[in-house]
Design an enzyme around this catalytic site. Structure first.
Site, PDB file in Angstrom:
ATOM      1  N   HIS A  86      42.206  53.819  59.641  1.00 29.08           N
ATOM      2  CA  HIS A  86      41.670  54.706  60.690  1.00 29.08           C
ATOM      3  C   HIS A  86      42.031  54.231  62.097  1.00 29.08           C
ATOM      4  O   HIS A  86      41.853  54.977  63.067  1.00 29.08           O
ATOM      5  CB  HIS A  86      40.143  54.801  60.608  1.00 29.08           C
ATOM      6  CG  HIS A  86      39.645  55.468  59.367  1.00 29.08           C
ATOM      7  ND1 HIS A  86      40.054  56.720  58.972  1.00 29.08           N
ATOM      8  CD2 HIS A  86      38.771  55.048  58.402  1.00 29.08           C
ATOM      9  CE1 HIS A  86      39.457  57.050  57.835  1.00 29.08           C
ATOM     10  NE2 HIS A  86      38.679  56.041  57.467  1.00 29.08           N
ATOM     11  N   ASP A 123      43.024  56.498  49.721  1.00 30.97           N
ATOM     12  CA  ASP A 123      41.629  56.331  50.145  1.00 30.97           C
ATOM     13  C   ASP A 123      40.992  57.719  50.239  1.00 30.97           C
ATOM     14  O   ASP A 123      41.669  58.697  50.541  1.00 30.97           O
ATOM     15  CB  ASP A 123      41.598  55.635  51.516  1.00 30.97           C
ATOM     16  CG  ASP A 123      40.202  55.219  51.939  1.00 30.97           C
ATOM     17  OD1 ASP A 123      39.867  54.029  51.775  1.00 30.97           O
ATOM     18  OD2 ASP A 123      39.449  56.085  52.446  1.00 30.97           O
TER      19      ASP A 123
HETATM   20 ZN   LIG Z   1      37.696  55.308  52.960  1.00 31.56          ZN
END
Ligand SMILES: [Zn+2]
Length: 341
Positions: free
Chosen positions: A127, A164
């Protein structure tokens, strides 16, 4: 010669985002125990020593101002880079080891010391944006790794597969206009961080080189394998990467507390086998797995154990039927892909 390397170290227990934080040191404790058993019990695995990443390497993925900000967190017992990205005094140093550990693995694979490897590190990375940490992530390890391969080892085409459960917005952002890195992501959608729609395909020269497969909550092995069979494998196949990097988060597991997917250990195994097979075909077997999320400890342990087993075998992926409930979504993505591949 051992075929596979594992990067795992007690230093990764020292990043402590707080007692109630899901991204807990226990995650790594669990994997360290697993790694010890695997390395002790199989001649195929070896631990790889760690090193810290240096400034120049961090700058492959981040601006100097942001790196300074993260460095300055080591002066505080607790610092919030955003609402859920919390550091302690050791976090910066630990994050340097997470990035450096991954680069160390890539170096060892480039030198043909190992065919593949698994980097069990935290904090996670996918992220993290160029100038902003978010979603438990400080530095974008996989993005730095891809740039490092290009700069240091002459990689021409790097594919990053991110399975993910959250969209890897930071990794997407890093290569959005760049065809030399193919970014593919399967993720629950709509969900954190909000990005990853099917029509986010890259821009400029990079148009077509970002592949998003947003999935509704409740998808399990059948749906994920259908996506891999119909979209992920064919696209990577056509791209012919010389390196394959996997942002391996295990929070799409059915027991994970942070998301609402139903993938099992077996599903992760089939996905891993499919990617290992692609790596053998196109990348001389060179594939590096990097831990991202995964918050149920036994699901995490069992899923990583399955991927490690796959790394030692040459089994082809065993595709199941099924996945009809997302057939329309797969068609949507394929229609977008038709334009590029
Ligand atoms: Zn994650």
């Amino acid at each position: 010669m051992p075929r596979s390397a594992i990067v795992a170290d007690p230093v990764f227990l020292k990043h402590q985002p707080g007692p109630y934080h899901p991204e807990s040191p226990q995650r790594l404790k669990t994997l360290l125990d697993l790694a010890g058993e695997v390395v002790g019990g199989s001649a195929g695995f070896e631990f790889l020593p760690l090193r810290a990443a240096v400034q120049e390497e961090l700058e492959l993925g981040h601006g100097a101002g942001y790196i300074d900000l993260v460095r300055s967190t080591s002066e505080h017992n607790r610092f919030a880079l955003d609402g859920d990205t919390i550091t302690c005094r050791d976090s910066f140093g630990v994050a340097l080891m997470a990035v450096g550990g991954f680069l160390q693995l890539l170096d060892a694979m480039a030198a043909s010391d190992y065919r593949n490897g698994f980097t069990m590190v935290r904090p996670p990375g996918h992220h993290a944006l160029r100038d902003r940490g978010m979603g438990f992530c400080l530095f974008n390890t996989v993005a730095i790794g891809a740039r490092y391969l290009q700069k240091t080892h002459g990689a021409r085409r790097v594919a990053i597969m991110d399975w993910d459960v959250h969209h890897g917005n930071g990794s997407q952002d890093a290569f959005y206009d760049d065809p030399s890195v193919l970014f593919l992501s399967t993720h629950q959608y709509p969900y954190y961080p909000g990005t990853g729609a099917a029509d986010e395909v890259g821009s400029g020269k990079g148009e077509g080189y970002t592949v998003n497969v947003p999935l509704p909550a409740g998808c399990g092995d059948a749906e994920y394998l259908a996506v891999f069979r119909e979209i992920i494998v064919p696209v990577i196949e056509r791209y012919e990467p010389d390196w394959l990097l996997v942002s391996a988060g295990f929070d799409s597991h059915r027991d994970d507390p942070l998301a609402a997917m139903n993938v099992t250990e077996r599903g992760f195994g089939v996905m891993a086998n499919a990617l290992l097979e692609l790596a053998r075909k196109h990348a001389g077997g060179k594939i590096a797995f990097l831990l991202e999320g995964g918050y149920d400890l036994s699901a995490l342990r069992n899923s990583v154990a399955t991927v490690l087993e796959c790394m030692q075998s040459e089994d082809a992926a065993q595709w199941d039927g099924g996945g009809e409930r997302i057939a329309a979504r797969i068609r949507d993505v394929l229609q977008i892909r038709e334009k590029y591949w």
